[in-house]
Design a protein around this motif. Structure first.
Motif, PDB file in Angstrom:
ATOM      1  N   ARG A 157      46.200  34.441  42.330  1.00  0.00           N
ATOM      2  CA  ARG A 157      46.183  35.468  43.199  1.00  0.00           C
ATOM      3  C   ARG A 157      44.697  36.132  43.305  1.00  0.00           C
ATOM      4  O   ARG A 157      44.601  36.079  44.343  1.00  0.00           O
ATOM      5  CB  ARG A 157      46.683  36.520  42.628  1.00  0.00           C
ATOM      6  CG  ARG A 157      48.758  35.993  43.096  1.00  0.00           C
ATOM      7  CD  ARG A 157      49.666  37.328  42.134  1.00  0.00           C
ATOM      8  NE  ARG A 157      51.137  36.308  42.659  1.00  0.00           N
ATOM      9  CZ  ARG A 157      51.318  36.796  43.451  1.00  0.00           C
ATOM     10  NH1 ARG A 157      50.400  37.338  44.470  1.00  0.00           N
ATOM     11  NH2 ARG A 157      52.504  36.504  44.004  1.00  0.00           N
ATOM     12  N   TRP A 158      44.366  36.187  42.143  1.00  0.00           N
ATOM     13  CA  TRP A 158      43.229  36.961  41.822  1.00  0.00           C
ATOM     14  C   TRP A 158      41.822  36.657  41.456  1.00  0.00           C
ATOM     15  O   TRP A 158      40.439  36.967  40.795  1.00  0.00           O
ATOM     16  CB  TRP A 158      43.091  38.484  41.011  1.00  0.00           C
ATOM     17  CG  TRP A 158      43.964  38.858  42.014  1.00  0.00           C
ATOM     18  CD1 TRP A 158      44.210  39.810  43.269  1.00  0.00           C
ATOM     19  CD2 TRP A 158      45.571  39.405  41.641  1.00  0.00           C
ATOM     20  NE1 TRP A 158      45.118  40.418  43.350  1.00  0.00           N
ATOM     21  CE2 TRP A 158      46.128  39.831  42.888  1.00  0.00           C
ATOM     22  CE3 TRP A 158      46.203  39.026  40.662  1.00  0.00           C
ATOM     23  CZ2 TRP A 158      47.595  40.848  42.049  1.00  0.00           C
ATOM     24  CZ3 TRP A 158      47.508  39.207  41.002  1.00  0.00           C
ATOM     25  CH2 TRP A 158      48.126  40.576  41.709  1.00  0.00           C
ATOM     26  N   GLY A 159      42.020  35.036  40.745  1.00  0.00           N
ATOM     27  CA  GLY A 159      40.891  34.227  40.240  1.00  0.00           C
ATOM     28  C   GLY A 159      39.264  34.040  40.953  1.00  0.00           C
ATOM     29  O   GLY A 159      38.899  33.552  39.942  1.00  0.00           O
ATOM     30  N   ALA A 160      39.289  33.933  42.047  1.00  0.00           N
ATOM     31  CA  ALA A 160      38.448  33.653  42.515  1.00  0.00           C
ATOM     32  C   ALA A 160      37.561  34.645  42.724  1.00  0.00           C
ATOM     33  O   ALA A 160      35.969  34.472  42.534  1.00  0.00           O
ATOM     34  CB  ALA A 160      38.711  32.951  43.827  1.00  0.00           C
ATOM     35  N   ASN A 161      38.018  35.785  42.813  1.00  0.00           N
ATOM     36  CA  ASN A 161      37.273  37.133  42.874  1.00  0.00           C
ATOM     37  C   ASN A 161      36.255  37.134  41.018  1.00  0.00           C
ATOM     38  O   ASN A 161      35.286  38.397  40.999  1.00  0.00           O
ATOM     39  CB  ASN A 161      38.688  38.935  42.363  1.00  0.00           C
ATOM     40  CG  ASN A 161      38.946  38.498  44.058  1.00  0.00           C
ATOM     41  OD1 ASN A 161      37.803  37.870  45.350  1.00  0.00           O
ATOM     42  ND2 ASN A 161      39.629  38.786  43.943  1.00  0.00           N
ATOM     43  N   TYR A 162      36.753  35.980  39.912  1.00  0.00           N
ATOM     44  CA  TYR A 162      35.933  36.952  39.011  1.00  0.00           C
ATOM     45  C   TYR A 162      35.952  35.187  37.488  1.00  0.00           C
ATOM     46  O   TYR A 162      36.534  35.024  37.818  1.00  0.00           O
ATOM     47  CB  TYR A 162      37.299  37.387  37.781  1.00  0.00           C
ATOM     48  CG  TYR A 162      37.700  38.510  38.356  1.00  0.00           C
ATOM     49  CD1 TYR A 162      37.372  39.673  38.535  1.00  0.00           C
ATOM     50  CD2 TYR A 162      39.219  38.852  38.906  1.00  0.00           C
ATOM     51  CE1 TYR A 162      37.622  41.219  39.063  1.00  0.00           C
ATOM     52  CE2 TYR A 162      39.490  39.647  39.535  1.00  0.00           C
ATOM     53  CZ  TYR A 162      38.972  41.052  39.769  1.00  0.00           C
ATOM     54  OH  TYR A 162      39.243  42.185  39.475  1.00  0.00           O
ATOM     55  N   PRO A 163      34.463  35.247  37.982  1.00  0.00           N
ATOM     56  CA  PRO A 163      33.740  34.649  37.084  1.00  0.00           C
ATOM     57  C   PRO A 163      34.505  34.131  35.309  1.00  0.00           C
ATOM     58  O   PRO A 163      34.327  33.076  34.750  1.00  0.00           O
ATOM     59  CB  PRO A 163      32.417  34.837  37.021  1.00  0.00           C
ATOM     60  CG  PRO A 163      32.365  35.503  38.000  1.00  0.00           C
ATOM     61  CD  PRO A 163      33.335  36.588  38.174  1.00  0.00           C
ATOM     62  N   TYR A 164      34.881  35.224  35.034  1.00  0.00           N
ATOM     63  CA  TYR A 164      35.742  35.239  33.970  1.00  0.00           C
ATOM     64  C   TYR A 164      36.722  36.400  32.881  1.00  0.00           C
ATOM     65  O   TYR A 164      37.654  36.850  34.337  1.00  0.00           O
ATOM     66  CB  TYR A 164      34.335  35.799  32.557  1.00  0.00           C
ATOM     67  CG  TYR A 164      33.144  35.680  32.746  1.00  0.00           C
ATOM     68  CD1 TYR A 164      32.967  33.860  32.724  1.00  0.00           C
ATOM     69  CD2 TYR A 164      32.228  35.496  33.513  1.00  0.00           C
ATOM     70  CE1 TYR A 164      31.357  33.597  32.952  1.00  0.00           C
ATOM     71  CE2 TYR A 164      30.927  35.869  33.521  1.00  0.00           C
ATOM     72  CZ  TYR A 164      30.837  34.146  33.004  1.00  0.00           C
ATOM     73  OH  TYR A 164      28.948  34.106  33.555  1.00  0.00           O
ATOM     74  N   MET A 165      37.563  35.776  32.962  1.00  0.00           N
ATOM     75  CA  MET A 165      38.533  36.393  32.268  1.00  0.00           C
ATOM     76  C   MET A 165      39.042  36.193  30.973  1.00  0.00           C
ATOM     77  O   MET A 165      39.471  35.592  30.167  1.00  0.00           O
ATOM     78  CB  MET A 165      40.204  35.377  33.032  1.00  0.00           C
ATOM     79  CG  MET A 165      40.581  34.249  32.820  1.00  0.00           C
ATOM     80  SD  MET A 165      42.332  33.647  33.731  1.00  0.00           S
ATOM     81  CE  MET A 165      42.006  32.386  32.687  1.00  0.00           C
ATOM     82  N   ILE A 166      39.643  37.361  30.936  1.00  0.00           N
ATOM     83  CA  ILE A 166      40.062  37.902  28.257  1.00  0.00           C
ATOM     84  C   ILE A 166      41.207  37.994  28.693  1.00  0.00           C
ATOM     85  O   ILE A 166      41.956  39.229  29.373  1.00  0.00           O
ATOM     86  CB  ILE A 166      38.812  38.675  28.420  1.00  0.00           C
ATOM     87  CG1 ILE A 166      37.145  38.597  28.719  1.00  0.00           C
ATOM     88  CG2 ILE A 166      39.532  39.207  26.181  1.00  0.00           C
ATOM     89  CD1 ILE A 166      36.015  39.517  28.297  1.00  0.00           C
TER      90      ILE A 166
END
Length: 657
Positions: A157-166
């Motif tokens: 859903r939203w991963g393409a908006n963020y280079p990184y996830m924590i």
């Protein structure tokens, strides 16, 4: 080992004992050498492969360096979760990095009360912290594949908006500066796919949790430095308190469904090790940032809670047996799969070793010695006892088990770190008590881990349920129900050996003692009163308590406050009733869950009948499934809301005139 055993000529038991001993000795020695490497790194304070060593201290993040912080939930205590989110958000503000981070509270909760409580808590948090543009909440209708499925849903859903996830756990806590440093490391090193921190345990109250917390703070840094020394870019991912490069994770870390029936087949439970191996296979490094401070988590509050969690982990780790030979994995990650399997399978090997040794000790009493073997001979063959070899084996095993801890204590004392643990005498006393309790609990863990391995191999499955974080303590009845069979085995085992072979009983007595007293041990160590008493005496103190970090102190202060005020006589944890009755909560839930659905007369009739049942029988007459159905259907919930407020007597709904 083979030569010190009695009657060894052609004896199968001796061969089996020697093989089991060699395997277990090798397993223990792996931990010894990792700890020794960590001690050398910590002693000389030099490691040229530290990921964050060359990062600038005060350079702000670029606007495009954005990261999403994920809080996956599953029927958790939302107060603790929300206050943790609040602390992280405020810490990011103090670090001047709010604009680079968004927080996603991703709920898989199946409890209707937990669902509504999460919505209310999220809404209140966003209003109080001005976080509507950065803090988001989503509840999944179908919690397929558990936490890994929840994270995958976020990525779609939203991963393409963020280079990184924590990725966090529900009880995770991290400092804003640490989060910034993690993003800086990923920006500076495009070859890193996952950067894993080493969380420190905090806020333990029960005795067993406080002892594990003390051990984590004292010995954990040394073992983490040792792991980094050997693994470098082939490290492990533990599923939380880690930053992930989102694009390669989406592209390369899709989890396969394992062939064969459950429990070894089907969806992967222990997903983190597999995701690390897939990321490494794609050419990205997986690093352990053992040098980063400001990463925290909480411990299970009792022995039973720990073992229940281990049951899930055991099944997940044993699934990795199907991936050891999978195509493309690096040798280190194949070894880590085996290491994860052995973390539970070694208990079964130890149990077999004790059983075979017991059979040997009994058999030797009924076997007549042969002084004159067949064939020509002039002299009798006297039994030989290699006392020097016995002492060497005993000493060598003791060195592998205890020397790393002893050297760690010396290292902390020499470097002046004992003050953070309550002072030298208190730290040493705590370490001795931790060693004694570990020795008593080791046979209990061995027995249960052996059971978990056997039942998993026999096809028994386990659900990935909510972890208990309530430190209310284990009752005597709970302990008896859980431990009675282990006590029975220990008493019968020890009693028979004491009658048949008293000298061997002396060697077996630590095992028997741990099993025999497991019921009171489980009850007493789960009590917060004993844990807090030890704390007042200065035992099992940690640096996070003697000099609390700002984030830990802020969390504890927030958890002590009372913020619930309502004119309605509805308990704050009765989320379903609140969604039906309280207009503000009702409107919030509709706003978050409204959806369009095609008209279906049969479905409409079913929902109308459910509303009638709710009005007639009250909330107590509805099952959790029926409550969730009403919460998912805005029209039916609105109808129920109107009908309840029109009732002449709605006391069961918390409305009292």
């Amino acid at each position: 080992m083979y030569h010190i055993l009695p009657a060894r000529d052609g004896h199968l038991l001796n061969v089996l004992i020697a093989l089991l001993f060699a395997t277990l000795f090798a397993w223990v020695s792996m931990g010894f050498w990792s700890a020794l490497a960590g001690l050398l790194v910590m002693l000389f304070r030099y490691d040229r492969f530290v990921v964050t060593a060359s990062l600038p201290k005060s350079q702000p993040l670029k606007p495009e360096a954005r990261a999403a912080i994920l809080f996956p939930l599953y029927n958790e205590d939302i107060t603790r979760v929300i206050e943790g989110v609040r602390v992280v958000w405020r810490s990011l503000a103090a670090a001047g990095a709010r604009d680079n981070f968004d927080i996603f509270i991703l709920s898989d909760s199946t409890s209707p009360d937990a669902w509504v409580n999460e919505e209310e808590a999220w809404n209140a948090l966003c209003r109080e912290e001005d976080g509507f543009e950065h803090i988001f909440y989503r509840h999944r209708k179908i919690n397929r594949k558990g936490k890994s499925g929840n994270v995958a849903d976020f990525c779609r859903r939203w991963g393409a908006n963020y280079p990184y996830m924590i990725v966090f756990d529900a009880d995770s806590l991290m400092a804003g500066e640490t989060l910034v440093r993690m993003v800086q490391a990923m920006e500076a090193r495009p070859d890193i796919g996952i950067l894993q921190t080493t969380p420190k345990s905090i806020n333990s109250r029960s005795l067993i949790a406080r002892i594990q917390q003390f051990s984590n703070h004292l010995y954990g840094p040394v073992f983490a430095a040792g792991l980094h020394y050997w693994q470098l870019a082939d490290a492990q991912y533990w599923g939380h308190n880690a930053i992930i490069r989102t694009a390669p994770f989406i592209q390369h870390c899709h989890l396969p469904v394992l062939d064969g029936p459950k429990p070894l087949g089907g969806p992967i439970l222990s997903h983190d090790f597999v995701e690390a191996a897939l990321m490494r296979r794609a050419g990205y490094g997986v690093w352990l940032a053992y040098e980063l401070e400001g990463s925290y988590e909480e411990n299970p509050p009792s022995l039973i809670d720990e073992l229940v969690r281990d049951r899930r982990w055991c099944q997940g780790n044993l699934q990795h047996s199907k991936l050891v030979l999978a195509k493309g994995f690096f040798p280190t990650h194949r070894a880590l799969f085996i290491n994860g399997i052995m973390s539970y399978f070694s208990a079964l090997l130890w149990f077999f070793f004790l059983i075979v040794s017991t059979v040997q000790a009994v058999a030797v009493l009924f076997r007549l010695p042969v002084y004159f073997p067949e064939g020509p001979t002039l002299l009798p063959s006297w039994p030989q006892y290699f006392s020097g070899w016995m002492l060497a084996l005993f000493t060598g095993t003791a060195v592998l088990l205890f020397l790393p801890k002893l050297l760690t204590l010396l290292l902390v004392l020499v470097k002046g770190g004992s003050r953070a643990f309550g002072g030298g005498p208190a730290m040493l006393a705590s370490a001795v008590f931790e060693l004694l309790l570990s020795a008593l609990l080791a046979p209990v863990r061995m027995l249960y881990h052996s059971l978990f391995v056997i039942t998993t191999l026999l096809g028994f499955t386990v659900r990935w349920n909510t972890q208990n974080r309530d430190a209310s303590g284990t009752t005597w009845l709970e302990a008896i129900r859980f431990h009675w069979w282990g006590v029975f085995i220990g008493m019968v085992w020890g009693g028979l050996i004491m009658i048949v072979n008293p000298p061997f009983f002396v060697w077996l007595s630590p095992i028997v003692a741990g099993l025999a007293i497991s019921i009171p041990l489980s009850v007493w160590t789960s009590r917060s009163s004993l844990g807090l008493t030890a704390m007042r005496w200065g035992l099992f103190l940690t640096p996070a308590e003697t000099c609390p970090p700002a984030e830990v102190a802020a969390l504890n202060k927030l958890m002590r406050r009372s913020t619930y005020h309502s004119p309605f006589r509805i308990a704050p944890d009765n989320g379903f009733i609140r969604a039906v009755v309280i207009p503000k909560t009702f409107a919030l839930h509709l706003a978050l869950s409204a959806h369009k659905r095609k008209s279906n007369p049969a479905k409409e009739a079913e929902l109308a009948a459910l509303v009638e049942k709710a009005v007639a029988e009250g909330p107590g007459g509805l099952s959790a499934k029926e409550k969730n159905t009403l919460l998912r259907e805005p029209k039916a919930l609105a109808d129920l809301h109107t009908r309840v407020w029109a009732l002449a007597d709605a006391e069961q709904w918390g409305i009292v005139c």
